[in-house]
Design an enzyme around this catalytic site. Structure first.
Site, PDB file in Angstrom:
ATOM      1  N   SER B  99       0.825  -1.205   0.000  1.00 18.46           N
ATOM      2  CA  SER B  99       0.000   0.000   0.000  1.00 18.46           C
ATOM      3  C   SER B  99       0.865   1.263   0.000  1.00 18.46           C
ATOM      4  O   SER B  99       1.646   1.464  -0.917  1.00 18.46           O
ATOM      5  CB  SER B  99      -0.945  -0.049   1.208  1.00 18.46           C
ATOM      6  OG  SER B  99      -1.880   0.982   1.132  1.00 18.46           O
ATOM      7  N   ASP B 222     -11.124  -4.123  -4.049  1.00 14.99           N
ATOM      8  CA  ASP B 222     -10.349  -3.460  -3.007  1.00 14.99           C
ATOM      9  C   ASP B 222     -11.043  -2.141  -2.676  1.00 14.99           C
ATOM     10  O   ASP B 222     -11.186  -1.279  -3.547  1.00 14.99           O
ATOM     11  CB  ASP B 222      -8.919  -3.226  -3.543  1.00 14.99           C
ATOM     12  CG  ASP B 222      -7.987  -2.624  -2.497  1.00 14.99           C
ATOM     13  OD1 ASP B 222      -8.488  -2.033  -1.521  1.00 14.99           O
ATOM     14  OD2 ASP B 222      -6.767  -2.735  -2.681  1.00 14.99           O
ATOM     15  N   HIS B 250      -7.490  -5.308   0.543  1.00 14.61           N
ATOM     16  CA  HIS B 250      -6.298  -4.481   0.377  1.00 14.61           C
ATOM     17  C   HIS B 250      -5.051  -5.163   0.953  1.00 14.61           C
ATOM     18  O   HIS B 250      -4.004  -4.554   1.040  1.00 14.61           O
ATOM     19  CB  HIS B 250      -6.559  -3.140   1.096  1.00 14.61           C
ATOM     20  CG  HIS B 250      -5.636  -2.042   0.699  1.00 14.61           C
ATOM     21  ND1 HIS B 250      -5.508  -1.598  -0.587  1.00 14.61           N
ATOM     22  CD2 HIS B 250      -4.775  -1.296   1.432  1.00 14.61           C
ATOM     23  CE1 HIS B 250      -4.621  -0.611  -0.628  1.00 14.61           C
ATOM     24  NE2 HIS B 250      -4.154  -0.424   0.592  1.00 14.61           N
TER      25      HIS B 250
END
Lengths: 282, 273
Positions: B99, B222, B250
């Site tokens: 991320s 997501d 995610h």
């Protein structure tokens, strides 16, 4: 949907239209995410959900902070009872709490720094050194790694103070601290131990590397002037190798005894003590 | 110099696993710590040397060194990465970022050429804010600010609220619990600072400057990074490869570690030739 009068008077919805509205459409998108991903699963699991902070979006696009309690209806599985209360004051209180939390955190950090730092040199003080050296020894005992504790003492420092005054003495300590600090490498922790004494905690070094370290520090100290001539230091080192069961106090005592021996032997040198065995260093 | 507390290996609780010739450095995402990689490690540690760490203020790091100003933007986290590479004398390694760490890795790669041979980006997003029709970040800025605020205002239960959004419905509930526990173990004050740096940074303009090959791993479902985000990044980043997995959520490195490891191994090996 059924709704109380309050939804019209205080939350800005038309009481007649509310019947046509789905509950999700009363909230902002971010609130909708929390409802879909958290609140509804929680309702399915525990049949209730308490004090969730969300935001209402009125038909006039006003945002109203609210606190929501939700309950599954005891008899009707398709029915959820929502209690929605405006929460502006709660928000203000929360903000005030956050501000005071941040202020306290800042002050605590400042105090922690003050409590661990030596004012004259900016190095860690004795208290912080003992704490960190203790942690190193614990790690060493658990993992079989080596630690060496070093006490360094400026030779004939009293002469500097007596001859040139305490300000000159402080200058020498500051200059020495600065140079020692820059000569340290990763895994070598330095502190002002007290008066004209400095201490090091060396992690993961072999005996040869400890000797090399001592040489490096003698060289660095010799670059500091008294101010009439270069100074020298004596060092004593206690070894905590291969996870020996020695305590912090024992290892420091060995460093101190080794320092005494180095002073007796004529200063400007390092002795290493490992248990009963005195090793002449540099 | 600076031998004491600022030693990044101590500050960032750096751990090294495995002894392979190739080094992979793993950087966790918001609210997480290095333990989040535990699902992936078994698939990679036999053939690689793995460097794990916690950003300052999170996991097992020295939280006393968390500085609100330093970590208010992504730069502070980039510094952590560069410091650790310096302390371990790392060069030419594979950087694996989850991320927000995908962008932290890219920023470090641009700032220090030679540090990374390539980048693996797991569920990356250069910006969570929409700029439609060109860029589908996922949120209007107002909504995003509000989501951060609501999660914050629902403290102390914020972890309970955010974990299911990030993990995505449909995965093993044990994973959501694991993520929730990780969030819950994070100091809310520090989490707030990292959350703003994570969700309100816009790195879209640096994508074309990416100096090394990058593998982009995108989840089909997501809540935080829609498939359009991966496609956009792939278009903007030279030498990038996009893999869209039919995973949910995610955190595909937790939900589908074997497949993610396969893709990483394949990518790393293809780069050796």
């Amino acid at each position: 949907m059924f709704a109380s009068h309050y939804v019209g008077t205080d939350l800005g919805f038309d009481a007649a239209q509310i019947i046509q509205t789905h509950i999700d459409d009363m909230f902002t998108r971010a609130s909708g995410l929390l409802i879909a991903e958290y609140l509804r699963p929680a309702l399915a699991q525990t049949r209730r959900c308490d004090e969730t902070v969300l935001t209402i979006l009125t038909p006039e696009r006003h945002r109203i902070p609210v606190v929501v309690n939700a309950r599954m209806h005891p008899r009707d599985e398709d029915c959820v009872c929502w209690t929605i209360l405006r929460a502006e004051k709660r928000h203000k209180l929360h903000d005030a709490l956050l501000r005071s939390h941040e202020l306290l955190e800042k002050r605590a950090n400042r105090l922690r720094k003050l409590a661990s730092t030596d004012e004259l040199t900016g190095l860690f003080n004795r208290r912080e050194f003992l704490k960190r050296a203790g942690e190193s020894l614990t790690f060493s005992a658990q993992n079989g790694t080596s630690v060496a504790l070093v006490i360094a003492d400026v030779d004939h420092f009293k002469r500097v103070n007596d001859t040139f005054g305490h300000d000159a003495g402080d200058d020498v300590l500051r200059e020495l601290a600065h140079r020692l600090r820059h000569a340290c490498r990763a895994g070598e922790l330095l502190a002002r131990y007290g008066g004209e004494e400095f201490s090091f905690c060396l992690e993961g070094l072999s005996l040869a590397a400890v000797r090399g370290f001592a040489q490096r520090m003698h060289q660095v100290a010799s670059e500091v002037r008294a101010p009439d001539k270069p100074i020298s230091i004596s060092m004593g080192i206690g070894l905590h190798f291969d996870g020996t069961g020695k305590t912090l106090t024992q290892t420091l005592k060995e460093a101190d005894d080794a320092l005494y021996a180095a002073k007796q032997a004529g200063r400007n040198r390092t002795f290493i003590l490992d248990g009963e065995k005195l090793i002449t260093g540099t | 110099m600076s031998p004491t507390a600022s030693d990044p290996l101590y500050r960032n609780a750096v751990k090294v696993h495995g002894t392979g010739a190739r080094t992979l450095m793993f950087a966790h995402g918001f609210g997480c710590n290095q333990t989040m990689w535990r699902h992936l490690i078994p698939f990679l540690q036999d053939s690689n040397r793995l460097v794990l760490f916690d950003y300052t203020g999170f996991g097992a790091s020295d939280a006393d060194q968390f500085d609100r100003d330093r970590y208010a933007g992504l730069d502070g986290y980039v510094r952590d990465v560069i410091d650790i590479c310096g302390a371990l004398d790392l060069r030419d390694v594979t950087f694996v970022g989850h991320s927000v760490s995908s962008m932290i890795g890219l920023l470090a790669a641009i700032e220090r050429p030679g540090l990374f041979r390539n980048l693996v980006m797991i569920c990356p997003s250069p910006s969570f804010v929409n700029e439609l029709p060109e860029y589908p970040g996922g949120f209007e800025r107002e909504d995003l600010e509000e989501l951060i605020e609501l999660v914050d205002r629902n403290a102390p239960d914020w972890a309970t609220y955010l974990a299911p959004i990030v993990m995505g419905a449909g995965n093993d509930p044990a994973l959501t619990s694991e993520l929730r526990d990780s969030f819950a173990g994070t100091d809310p004050g520090r989490a707030r600072v990292f959350a703003r740096a994570t969700f309100l940074s816009d790195c879209r303009n640096i994508l074309p400057q990416s100096p090394v090959p990058a593998l982009l791993l995108q989840s089909l479902q997501d809540n935080l990074a829609a498939p359009g985000v991966g496609a956009y990044m792939h278009k903007k980043m030279p030498q990038s490869r996009l893999e869209t997995l039919d995973t949910i959520g995610h955190c595909m490195h937790m939900a589908s570690p074997a497949r993610v490891a396969d893709l990483i191994n394949g990518f790393v090996q293809s780069q050796e030739i």
